[in-house]
Design a protein around this motif. Structure first.
Motif, short mmCIF file in Angstrom:
data_model
loop_
_atom_site.label_atom_id
_atom_site.label_comp_id
_atom_site.label_asym_id
_atom_site.label_seq_id
_atom_site.Cartn_x
_atom_site.Cartn_y
_atom_site.Cartn_z
N HIS A 176 0.86 -1.19 0.00
CA HIS A 176 0.00 0.00 0.00
C HIS A 176 0.90 1.24 0.00
O HIS A 176 1.87 1.30 0.74
CB HIS A 176 -0.88 0.05 1.25
N ASP A 177 0.53 2.22 -0.81
CA ASP A 177 1.28 3.48 -0.85
C ASP A 177 0.84 4.47 0.22
O ASP A 177 1.62 5.35 0.59
CB ASP A 177 1.09 4.17 -2.22
N HIS A 178 -0.40 4.36 0.68
CA HIS A 178 -0.96 5.44 1.50
C HIS A 178 -1.39 5.02 2.90
O HIS A 178 -2.02 5.81 3.60
CB HIS A 178 -2.15 6.06 0.77
N ARG A 179 -1.09 3.80 3.30
CA ARG A 179 -1.48 3.40 4.65
C ARG A 179 -0.56 2.32 5.18
O ARG A 179 0.04 1.56 4.43
CB ARG A 179 -2.93 2.90 4.68
N GLY A 180 -0.45 2.29 6.50
CA GLY A 180 0.16 1.19 7.22
C GLY A 180 -0.95 0.47 7.96
O GLY A 180 -2.02 1.02 8.17
N GLU A 181 -0.69 -0.78 8.34
CA GLU A 181 -1.73 -1.57 9.00
C GLU A 181 -1.19 -2.23 10.26
O GLU A 181 -0.08 -2.75 10.27
CB GLU A 181 -2.25 -2.65 8.05
N MET A 182 -2.00 -2.20 11.30
CA MET A 182 -1.70 -2.92 12.53
C MET A 182 -2.69 -4.07 12.59
O MET A 182 -3.90 -3.88 12.44
CB MET A 182 -1.86 -2.01 13.74
N TRP A 183 -2.18 -5.29 12.79
CA TRP A 183 -3.02 -6.48 12.87
C TRP A 183 -2.94 -7.07 14.26
O TRP A 183 -1.85 -7.29 14.78
CB TRP A 183 -2.58 -7.54 11.87
N ALA A 184 -4.08 -7.37 14.86
CA ALA A 184 -4.15 -8.09 16.13
C ALA A 184 -4.79 -9.44 15.84
O ALA A 184 -5.93 -9.51 15.38
CB ALA A 184 -4.97 -7.31 17.15
N ILE A 185 -4.04 -10.52 16.08
CA ILE A 185 -4.51 -11.87 15.79
C ILE A 185 -5.52 -12.25 16.88
O ILE A 185 -5.22 -12.16 18.06
CB ILE A 185 -3.33 -12.86 15.76
N LEU A 186 -6.71 -12.70 16.45
CA LEU A 186 -7.79 -12.90 17.41
C LEU A 186 -7.95 -14.33 17.91
O LEU A 186 -8.03 -14.53 19.13
CB LEU A 186 -9.12 -12.43 16.81
N ASP A 187 -8.06 -15.33 17.03
CA ASP A 187 -8.48 -16.62 17.57
C ASP A 187 -7.73 -17.86 17.11
O ASP A 187 -7.77 -18.85 17.81
CB ASP A 187 -9.98 -16.84 17.35
N VAL A 188 -7.07 -17.85 15.98
CA VAL A 188 -6.25 -18.99 15.56
C VAL A 188 -4.95 -18.45 14.99
O VAL A 188 -4.89 -17.29 14.57
CB VAL A 188 -6.96 -19.91 14.51
N PRO A 189 -3.89 -19.24 14.96
CA PRO A 189 -2.63 -18.76 14.36
C PRO A 189 -2.84 -18.34 12.90
O PRO A 189 -3.59 -18.97 12.17
CB PRO A 189 -1.71 -19.97 14.48
N ILE A 190 -2.16 -17.28 12.50
CA ILE A 190 -2.24 -16.75 11.14
C ILE A 190 -0.82 -16.66 10.59
O ILE A 190 0.09 -16.16 11.26
CB ILE A 190 -2.90 -15.35 11.12
N ASP A 191 -0.63 -17.16 9.36
CA ASP A 191 0.68 -17.09 8.69
C ASP A 191 0.88 -15.66 8.18
O ASP A 191 0.01 -15.12 7.49
CB ASP A 191 0.73 -18.09 7.53
N ILE A 192 2.01 -15.08 8.52
CA ILE A 192 2.27 -13.66 8.24
C ILE A 192 3.55 -13.52 7.42
O ILE A 192 4.55 -14.19 7.69
CB ILE A 192 2.45 -12.87 9.56
N THR A 193 3.51 -12.63 6.45
CA THR A 193 4.70 -12.17 5.73
C THR A 193 4.72 -10.65 5.81
O THR A 193 3.72 -10.00 5.50
CB THR A 193 4.67 -12.60 4.25
N VAL A 194 5.84 -10.09 6.26
CA VAL A 194 6.08 -8.65 6.20
C VAL A 194 7.50 -8.50 5.67
O VAL A 194 8.46 -8.90 6.33
CB VAL A 194 5.93 -7.96 7.57
N ASP A 195 7.59 -7.98 4.45
CA ASP A 195 8.87 -7.88 3.73
C ASP A 195 9.53 -9.26 3.68
O ASP A 195 8.90 -10.20 3.20
CB ASP A 195 9.75 -6.78 4.31
N ASP A 196 10.75 -9.41 4.18
CA ASP A 196 11.47 -10.68 4.07
C ASP A 196 11.22 -11.61 5.26
O ASP A 196 11.83 -12.68 5.33
CB ASP A 196 12.98 -10.43 3.95
N ARG A 197 10.36 -11.23 6.17
CA ARG A 197 10.12 -12.04 7.37
C ARG A 197 8.82 -12.84 7.22
O ARG A 197 7.79 -12.29 6.81
CB ARG A 197 10.03 -11.12 8.58
N HIS A 198 8.87 -14.14 7.55
CA HIS A 198 7.72 -15.03 7.49
C HIS A 198 7.61 -15.76 8.82
O HIS A 198 8.60 -16.30 9.30
CB HIS A 198 7.88 -16.07 6.37
#
Length: 152
Positions: A69-91
């Motif tokens: 996204h060019d115009h926003r950043g996002e904060m994610w709060a994981i609620l109930d089950v594990p979620i697979d995440i990628t942010v740049d080079d980190r997985h």
């Protein structure tokens, strides 16, 4: 990068100036706090700011597009089950209760390799527009809203 909320109580006033996010000098996960009350606790993610808030449900075996996204950043709060995440080079697999910051311009994706639907709370900081999705890879061969194809 995942961030755990701090266990401090403050008056609810943000610990930043209003233009820090626009200048790219702010990670709002640093403003999260946990307040204890006689009946339990509450976690505060944002205070007196213009944000867009969603709850996203990812079905088992599915994932969102790899995007930026060019115009926003996002904060994610994981609620109930594990979620697979990628942010740049980190997985990694984020656990329920974990908070993730996706800076504006970062390549990111979420997915669910589990066997139950998984939810996360998304708080978007900055100008929100669904057209501000640049798909780099999409399992469903969708086009960006501006007509560009995401890579396959």
């Amino acid at each position: 990068m995942p961030t755990r909320p701090t266990n401090h109580v403050h008056d609810g006033a943000p610990a930043h100036t209003l233009d820090e996010y626009d200048r790219g000098h702010r990670d709002p996960t640093r403003d999260i706090f946990l307040a204890e009350r006689p009946w339990g606790t509450f976690q505060q993610f944002v205070s007196n700011e213009q944000v867009t808030v969603k709850i996203i449900t990812v079905q088992p075996g599915h994932r969102l597009s790899l995007q930026q996204h060019d115009h926003r950043g996002e904060m994610w709060a994981i609620l109930d089950v594990p979620i697979d995440i990628t942010v740049d080079d980190r997985h990694w697999t984020a656990q329920p209760g974990e908070t993730v910051w996706v800076p504006r311009g970062a390549t990111h994706r979420m997915g669910n390799s589990g066997d139950r639907p998984g939810r996360l709370l998304e708080v978007a900081f900055g100008h929100f527009d669904e057209a501000d999705i640049h798909r780099l890879h999409d399992d469903y061969a969708r086009q960006d809203l501006d007509g560009e194809h995401g890579a396959r």
